[in-house]
Write a protein that holds these residues in place. Structure first.
Motif, short mmCIF file in Angstrom:
data_model
loop_
_atom_site.label_atom_id
_atom_site.label_comp_id
_atom_site.label_asym_id
_atom_site.label_seq_id
_atom_site.Cartn_x
_atom_site.Cartn_y
_atom_site.Cartn_z
N THR A 330 59.03 8.91 26.69
CA THR A 330 59.52 9.40 27.98
C THR A 330 60.87 10.13 27.81
OG1 THR A 330 60.58 7.27 28.40
CG2 THR A 330 58.37 7.56 29.28
N LYS A 331 61.19 10.94 28.78
CA LYS A 331 62.50 11.60 28.88
C LYS A 331 62.83 12.49 27.67
CE LYS A 331 65.35 9.22 31.94
NZ LYS A 331 66.35 8.25 32.32
N LEU A 332 61.83 13.14 27.11
CA LEU A 332 62.12 14.06 26.00
C LEU A 332 63.05 15.18 26.46
CD1 LEU A 332 61.34 14.61 23.00
CD2 LEU A 332 59.68 16.27 23.86
N ASP A 333 62.91 15.58 27.72
CA ASP A 333 63.71 16.69 28.25
C ASP A 333 65.21 16.40 28.25
OD1 ASP A 333 62.61 14.79 30.24
OD2 ASP A 333 64.03 15.79 31.59
N THR A 385 53.90 21.54 30.26
CA THR A 385 52.86 20.55 30.57
C THR A 385 51.72 20.56 29.54
OG1 THR A 385 51.82 22.14 32.04
CG2 THR A 385 53.24 20.51 33.08
N GLU A 386 51.78 21.49 28.57
CA GLU A 386 50.74 21.57 27.53
C GLU A 386 51.42 21.50 26.18
OE1 GLU A 386 47.48 21.98 28.10
OE2 GLU A 386 47.62 22.32 30.28
N VAL A 412 53.88 12.47 26.59
CA VAL A 412 55.31 12.77 26.45
C VAL A 412 55.84 13.19 27.81
CG1 VAL A 412 57.00 14.26 25.32
CG2 VAL A 412 54.93 13.57 24.09
N GLY A 413 56.88 12.52 28.28
CA GLY A 413 57.46 12.86 29.58
C GLY A 413 58.43 14.01 29.43
N ARG A 418 55.77 13.71 38.81
CA ARG A 418 54.48 13.17 38.45
C ARG A 418 53.72 14.05 37.45
NH1 ARG A 418 50.46 11.06 43.21
NH2 ARG A 418 49.95 9.16 42.10
N ASP A 419 53.89 15.38 37.59
CA ASP A 419 53.12 16.29 36.73
C ASP A 419 53.89 16.73 35.49
OD1 ASP A 419 51.11 16.21 38.63
OD2 ASP A 419 52.16 17.74 39.83
N GLN A 420 55.10 16.23 35.34
CA GLN A 420 55.90 16.67 34.19
C GLN A 420 55.62 15.80 32.95
OE1 GLN A 420 59.61 16.65 36.60
NE2 GLN A 420 60.00 18.61 35.60
#
Ligand code: IMP
Length: 429
Positions: A330-333, A385-386, A412-413, A418-420
């Motif tokens: 999660t939270k890769l961004d 998202t891909e 992977v977040g 919800r869609d990210q």
């Protein structure tokens, strides 16, 4: 009988709610198996934000039966408040079921939690002060009061009077406090709480088995995380229950063979709340970046979380003790824009390299992380998202984690929405 466990692999706050949300549509039953309202996760469903502490996230989906299992400690006042808040937002809580065998957290547990922490001074654990430890201690001492006792006023009063006889000696003689009046507390619980909790009380072990036998998908939702586990975590800086996947067996009443998928949740970095060893902890600008950009403050307590680099040694251990079949990152961004990313691949203790977690606490305190550095990506991942849209550096980072940890990274977040998220690798590939 397909059952899945979702478990945190670090020190909590990994974003388990997001994964639960992603797989909720496949599930018919969602069971909390340990912990209490020390947990806190926020879910955004159809644009509305819900902060849940005790009620399983399944409550937000009409097709799911949310279950509080026998391994959970339940503050009935908090439970009723949470139900009232959810219902005020239009969420139907009538499907909620609470195990009659779950133990109650009552006001004296919270008071004891606060007092012990205060008197520990600089040695305090940094608990959430929700009464979790004292309630589990009473369970182990066999003086706990269970949810089912709410159904029998005479028994409830008798047990409360007995246990408070003991606790009141501690309150008055050790802590110089006023005693708690058993009759006043019994009256309050039996009139304000018991009739309102009663409709939810159930034999949840049978409920879960009936569901599994009918082919329903059951999700066991862990709270806290592997390294806060009473047995497998960094004792004594742990919670008082078993968040590891095996905790689902004791905390919900199923055998290990009922579980076929174990999804570990890890943040792309690490955070910890409260005291305890933390080999990859950061005290620099990068740490500030992780806290600020990642909004790393407790959902429940507002405390600033301690930040650090991703630790593959911990994760290898989490894979072992949970039998993880896959990992969700999660939270890769939050790593966007950092020039160099460090991953701890081993520890050095007194000049000796450890690929696996040293069992001795002193070694963990002395562990010096051995890092491998990878290049960051200078772009914003929030609209990715891909898998093919990920920058090469992000793919390399995730593949490096897979190689280090030994299980595939399935989800992977890339943002809070919800869609990210990105489907990265297939489970078991
Ligand atoms: P307790 O669970 O309140 O007894 O706290 C014991 C330890 O677990 C403390 O270090 C808490 O900060 C930590 N802890 C408990 N619940 C959570 C959680 O949901 N996320 C992160 N840390 C937690």
């Amino acid at each position: 009988m397909p059952a899945t466990v979702v478990v945190g692999t670090q020190w909590g706050d990994e974003g388990k709610g997001k994964l639960t949300d992603l797989i909720a549509k496949e599930m018919q039953v969602v069971v909390r198996y340990q912990g209490g309202h020390n947990a806190g996760h926020t879910l955004v469903v159809d644009g509305t934000s819900f902060a849940l502490q005790l009620v399983p996230s399944g409550v937000l989906y009409d097709h799911i039966t949310p279950v509080i299992g026998n391994g959970v400690v339940v503050d009935p006042f908090v439970l009723l408040d949470e139900v009232a808040t959810l219902e005020a937002k239009g969420v139907d809580c009538s499907r909620l079921r609470v195990s009659g065998n779950a133990h109650l957290i009552l006001p004296y547990h919270q008071e004891l939690d606060r007092l012990t922490e205060r008197y520990l001074g600089k040695n305090k654990l940094g608990t959430t002060k929700r009464g979790i430890g004292p309630a589990y201690a009473d369970k182990a001492m066999r003086v706990g009061i269970r949810v089912q006792d709410l159904l029998d006023p005479a028994i409830f009063r008798q047990k409360l009077t007995a246990v408070l006889g003991d606790k009141n000696k501690v309150f008055t003689r050790v802590y110089n406090r006023l005693p708690e009046d058993p009759d006043a507390l019994a009256d309050r619980v039996l009139t304000e709480v018991a009739p309102r909790v009663e409709p939810y009380i159930a034999d949840t072990v049978s409920l879960v088995h009936d569901a599994l036998e009918s082919g329903a998908h059951v999700l066991f939702e862990g709270a806290q995380a592997t390294f806060l586990d009473l047995d497998q975590g960094t004792y004594p800086y742990v919670t008082s229950s078993n968040p590891v996947a095996g905790g689902a067996c004791t905390g919900a009443g199923v055998g290990p063979r009922a579980i076929e998928r174990v999804v570990g949740i890890a943040k792309a970095y690490v955070t910890r709340v409260g005291a305890g060893p933390f080999p990859t902890e950061l005290f620099d600008d990068v740490g500030d970046h992780l806290v600020t950009v990642g909004r790393e403050f407790g959902t429940n307590t507002g405390r600033r979380r301690r930040p650090g680099w991703f630790d593959a040694v911990m994760l290898r251990h989490a894979v072992r003790v949970n039998s993880l079949s896959e990992l969700a990152i999660t939270k890769l961004d939050i790593l966007d824009g950092l020039d160099t990313l460090r991953v701890c691949v081993a520890y050095e203790v007194d000049g000796v390299r450890h690929e696996h977690l040293p069992y001795h606490q002193s070694d963990l305190h002395a562990a010096v992380p051995v890092y491998e550095d990878l290049p960051g990506w200078g772009v914003d991942l929030s609209s990715v998202t891909e898998r093919h849209q990920l920058p090469d550096e992000a793919v390399a980072y995730l593949e490096f984690l897979e190689e280090q940890v030994g299980v595939p990274v399935t989800f992977v977040g890339t943002g809070p929405g919800r869609d990210q998220y990105v489907h990265f690798s297939d489970a078991g590939s």
